[in-house]
Design a protein around this motif. Sequence first.
Motif, PDB file in Angstrom:
ATOM      1  N   ALA A 369       0.828  -1.207   0.000  1.00 37.27           N
ATOM      2  CA  ALA A 369       0.000   0.000   0.000  1.00 37.27           C
ATOM      3  C   ALA A 369       0.864   1.259   0.000  1.00 37.27           C
ATOM      4  CB  ALA A 369      -0.927  -0.015   1.216  1.00 37.27           C
ATOM      5  N   VAL A 370       1.959   1.236   0.750  1.00 38.36           N
ATOM      6  CA  VAL A 370       2.879   2.385   0.757  1.00 38.36           C
ATOM      7  C   VAL A 370       3.497   2.577  -0.626  1.00 38.36           C
ATOM      8  CG1 VAL A 370       5.061   3.260   1.692  1.00 38.36           C
ATOM      9  CG2 VAL A 370       3.380   2.209   3.221  1.00 38.36           C
ATOM     10  N   ILE A 371       3.932   1.488  -1.248  1.00 43.35           N
ATOM     11  CA  ILE A 371       4.522   1.566  -2.580  1.00 43.35           C
ATOM     12  C   ILE A 371       3.523   2.175  -3.564  1.00 43.35           C
ATOM     13  CG2 ILE A 371       5.264   0.128  -4.533  1.00 43.35           C
ATOM     14  CD1 ILE A 371       6.613  -1.704  -2.406  1.00 43.35           C
ATOM     15  N   ARG A 421      14.485   4.686  12.847  1.00 49.60           N
ATOM     16  CA  ARG A 421      13.067   4.735  13.211  1.00 49.60           C
ATOM     17  C   ARG A 421      12.656   3.497  14.009  1.00 49.60           C
ATOM     18  NH1 ARG A 421      14.416   7.655   9.197  1.00 49.60           N
ATOM     19  NH2 ARG A 421      13.312   9.558   8.607  1.00 49.60           N
ATOM     20  N   GLY A 422      13.658   2.781  14.526  1.00 50.72           N
ATOM     21  CA  GLY A 422      13.384   1.703  15.466  1.00 50.72           C
ATOM     22  C   GLY A 422      13.145   0.340  14.869  1.00 50.72           C
ATOM     23  N   ALA A 449       7.288   3.192   9.545  1.00 50.99           N
ATOM     24  CA  ALA A 449       8.661   3.634   9.294  1.00 50.99           C
ATOM     25  C   ALA A 449       8.964   3.601   7.800  1.00 50.99           C
ATOM     26  CB  ALA A 449       9.639   2.748  10.059  1.00 50.99           C
ATOM     27  N   PHE A 450       8.521   2.555   7.123  1.00 48.60           N
ATOM     28  CA  PHE A 450       8.723   2.439   5.687  1.00 48.60           C
ATOM     29  C   PHE A 450       8.022   3.577   4.957  1.00 48.60           C
ATOM     30  CE2 PHE A 450       7.400   0.503   1.560  1.00 48.60           C
ATOM     31  CZ  PHE A 450       8.672   0.235   1.038  1.00 48.60           C
ATOM     32  N   ALA A 451       6.824   3.922   5.418  1.00 48.85           N
ATOM     33  CA  ALA A 451       6.087   5.027   4.790  1.00 48.85           C
ATOM     34  C   ALA A 451       6.822   6.350   4.998  1.00 48.85           C
ATOM     35  CB  ALA A 451       4.678   5.092   5.371  1.00 48.85           C
ATOM     36  N   ALA A 452       7.374   6.537   6.182  1.00 51.44           N
ATOM     37  CA  ALA A 452       8.106   7.786   6.460  1.00 51.44           C
ATOM     38  C   ALA A 452       9.328   7.904   5.557  1.00 51.44           C
ATOM     39  CB  ALA A 452       8.519   7.826   7.931  1.00 51.44           C
TER      40      ALA A 452
END
Length: 459
Positions: A369-371, A421-422, A449-452
Amino acid sequence: MHASDTGATIGGIAAARIAELRETEAAAFRKARPKSEAKLGNGIAGFLGGVPMHWMSDWPTPFPILVDGARGATISDIDGNRLDDFCLGDTGSMLGHSPAPVARAIRRQSARGLTYMLPSEDALAIGPLLRQSFGLPFWQIATTATDANRFALRVARAVTSREKILVFNGCYHGSVDETMVRLIDGRAVNRPGLAGEFRDLTRATKIVEFNDVAALEAALADRDVACVITEPVLTNSCMVLPEPGFHEALRRLTRAAGTLLLIDETHTISTGPGGYSGKYGLEPDLFVLGKPVAGGVPASIWGMTEEVATRYGAYSRTKEPGYSGMGTTLSANPLQFAAMRATLEEVMTEAAYAHMDRLARRLDAGLSAVIDRYHLPWHVARAGARVEFVCAPGPLRNGGEAEKAHAPELEAAIHVALVNRGVLIAPFHNMMLISPATTAAQVSRLVAAFAAVAARLTA
């Protein structure tokens, strides 16, 4: 084109943007780890290259993370930073760090001796457990999957009286010499970068592309291949899934050619308790599994069908007496037995895998979804609890395509940004694992984190 060239892009992202991200994230990493930098920044005294094992310097962070401890699916460093661990020792701790049954077994066995070249009572339980878990009737214990693959290939050559093996371009089978080949412009060559290798490894190894049934059939036609060794899914490249019908064709063609089939499940054990072979009904002649099979204690297994065992028994009765070239002194020690029994009986369960698969599906969907949201020309691949985002369009069909999809500079920048981002993922090929100890909250944090990071790269 080099990443520093004006206008260059990698994975659809401007090289200058990647370099900027890498620089700012490296600075943030250093700032958060002053104790680690003081101890590791100039390397560890006494070790070649400053690290106990050379690949520790391959992490894309400015210096390795100095671990204080790990539990479940969380890892902590000496500076007090806590990371959601999706690397999990590159599959070695796929079942979580120090699963309680394994920790208990280690404590119990430590008071009884660690190695004595003789079986313990745990060994009596492991033989039937291996049959039950993986389907084949006869097994041996080794210490690494590399060793297990070497030994299984010796058996294959012995029983077929053939020298050659066949591998797929982009394969990974540890450091087995014969598998260290690749295709360049359609020609088989030694893999670049091999240290001290003076032999032409292609003399005894054939190599074709994964999913290429016609090339496989042609390579087997001479009936000089003792064994095809393969992962069910290419995993140590950008992940390549088998196309429909490929494994059926592989099994049919190897049988027709009198060639044995070795399935290496060291990474694809993420698929289920019986590995990819168990879930999808593959029928290997030889089976290898290392890494998580003893819950993190170094151990591996290799098994064979009754037919192969019978043929090897006949070979052994007639061969010249002497050392077989198979086995290491510390293999099949009681610590391995204890940890492996606990893993097979209490940790590697259907319930654990159901949890892992459920969260892996959630992770796959979240990353995808982020991609889509940021219109990135990337894709996500998954093999059970093993998930990978690939910084190129997909799906990939073979090892050649996987090599072209690999984007080291982009992947390195993303890796460090995720750490800050942990979140810790594998340092190679953006691999992520779900363990029985992984939580839905950890998966949500990874997706966030991936989205950021995606937002930073595409801003």
